[in-house]
Design an enzyme around this catalytic site. Sequence first.
Site, PDB file in Angstrom:
ATOM      1  N   ASP A  60      32.884 -13.912  42.424  1.00  0.00           N
ATOM      2  CA  ASP A  60      33.663 -12.673  42.094  1.00  0.00           C
ATOM      3  C   ASP A  60      33.975 -12.010  43.415  1.00  0.00           C
ATOM      4  O   ASP A  60      34.922 -11.448  42.943  1.00  0.00           O
ATOM      5  CB  ASP A  60      33.118 -11.807  41.134  1.00  0.00           C
ATOM      6  N   GLU A  65      38.759  -5.191  46.093  1.00  0.00           N
ATOM      7  CA  GLU A  65      39.021  -4.028  45.495  1.00  0.00           C
ATOM      8  C   GLU A  65      37.223  -3.174  44.984  1.00  0.00           C
ATOM      9  O   GLU A  65      37.246  -2.099  45.372  1.00  0.00           O
ATOM     10  CB  GLU A  65      39.615  -4.287  44.533  1.00  0.00           C
ATOM     11  N   ASP A  66      36.386  -3.863  44.716  1.00  0.00           N
ATOM     12  CA  ASP A  66      35.735  -3.270  43.798  1.00  0.00           C
ATOM     13  C   ASP A  66      34.370  -2.883  44.697  1.00  0.00           C
ATOM     14  O   ASP A  66      34.146  -1.710  44.329  1.00  0.00           O
ATOM     15  CB  ASP A  66      35.037  -4.549  42.468  1.00  0.00           C
ATOM     16  N   ARG A  85      27.611  -8.464  41.191  1.00  0.00           N
ATOM     17  CA  ARG A  85      28.554  -9.157  41.907  1.00  0.00           C
ATOM     18  C   ARG A  85      28.052  -7.233  43.847  1.00  0.00           C
ATOM     19  O   ARG A  85      28.668  -7.792  43.753  1.00  0.00           O
ATOM     20  CB  ARG A  85      29.226  -8.020  41.545  1.00  0.00           C
ATOM     21  N   ARG A 131      30.849  -0.510  34.120  1.00  0.00           N
ATOM     22  CA  ARG A 131      31.247  -0.703  34.923  1.00  0.00           C
ATOM     23  C   ARG A 131      30.285   0.441  36.517  1.00  0.00           C
ATOM     24  O   ARG A 131      29.663   0.357  37.341  1.00  0.00           O
ATOM     25  CB  ARG A 131      31.696  -1.838  36.229  1.00  0.00           C
ATOM     26  N   HIS A 161      38.278  -1.782  34.090  1.00  0.00           N
ATOM     27  CA  HIS A 161      38.488  -1.474  34.980  1.00  0.00           C
ATOM     28  C   HIS A 161      39.651  -0.112  34.882  1.00  0.00           C
ATOM     29  O   HIS A 161      40.366  -0.477  33.981  1.00  0.00           O
ATOM     30  CB  HIS A 161      38.581  -1.612  36.480  1.00  0.00           C
ATOM     31  N   CYS A 248      42.907  -6.015  42.427  1.00  0.00           N
ATOM     32  CA  CYS A 248      41.013  -6.038  42.707  1.00  0.00           C
ATOM     33  C   CYS A 248      41.589  -6.637  43.957  1.00  0.00           C
ATOM     34  O   CYS A 248      40.692  -7.163  44.486  1.00  0.00           O
ATOM     35  CB  CYS A 248      40.897  -7.073  41.727  1.00  0.00           C
TER      36      CYS A 248
END
Length: 253
Positions: A60, A65-66, A85, A131, A161, A248
């Site tokens: 991923d 962005e995460d 991740r 998350r 999200h 993202c």
Amino acid sequence: MFKHAIVKTPCHAMINGITEAQLGAPHYALALQQHQNYIQALKQCGVAVTVLPADENFPDSCFVEDPAILTKACAIITNPGASSRKGETDAIEKAVKAFYPKVERIQPPGTLDGGDVMMVNNHFFIGLSDRSNSNGANQLIAILESHGMSGSCVAMSEMLHLKTGLSYLENNHLVASGAFLQHAAFEKFNVLAVDPDESYAANCIWVNGTVIMPAGFAKTQKKLRQAGFDVLPVDVSEFQKLDGGLSCLSLRF
Ligand code: CIR
């Protein structure tokens, strides 16, 4: 105005990325093409784009962005909520350090995904999702406050999200879908409502006066144009298959 963006080339392993979308596995060659088009759209909006190489260890990892949050004052490396991740942060930290002398970190047990963080000028709304937990959100708020900014938590459910269903388009304009249309935290905004059958289009990005939005959502596109925005549609169907939105795919700063 944004001057830079960081993106990361999707890896072959993306076909094994996390998803609940039930839209089938992404087509890798098409995803690469769509990623190129996305980069072109950012460049068209006047942004210099840093492209990080693909990393097969992290399916991923194109969703940059995460693992980071970039503000005017500092960069914050997150502790992503999904275990597969967490290791994405190393490569992002290296890339971010080229631009930011000050890099902060979210520490466990706090978890935070950048997709849950929406910047509205100097204030940051933080979605409490599967998350991102309150420990992570409170760490972020403390970091923001130490740099003269602020943050607040937003209770949420049903979406992956915060920015799955919400995008800030500057000058008090907000695009929203689902439960966010009625959410008290956003009642002072000028809200552009996305119809339920186009909810994926609620994730779009304002880049220097243009709204880059997913292609294929005619009603939302029309509403944005009627509201006075220049709109640039980009097909990101292969990323939608992994629950990934347009925002993202880049860090903009
Ligand atoms: C994930 O589940 O983590 C990825 N498949 C999608 C991440 C999307 N990121 C975002 O909305 N900020």
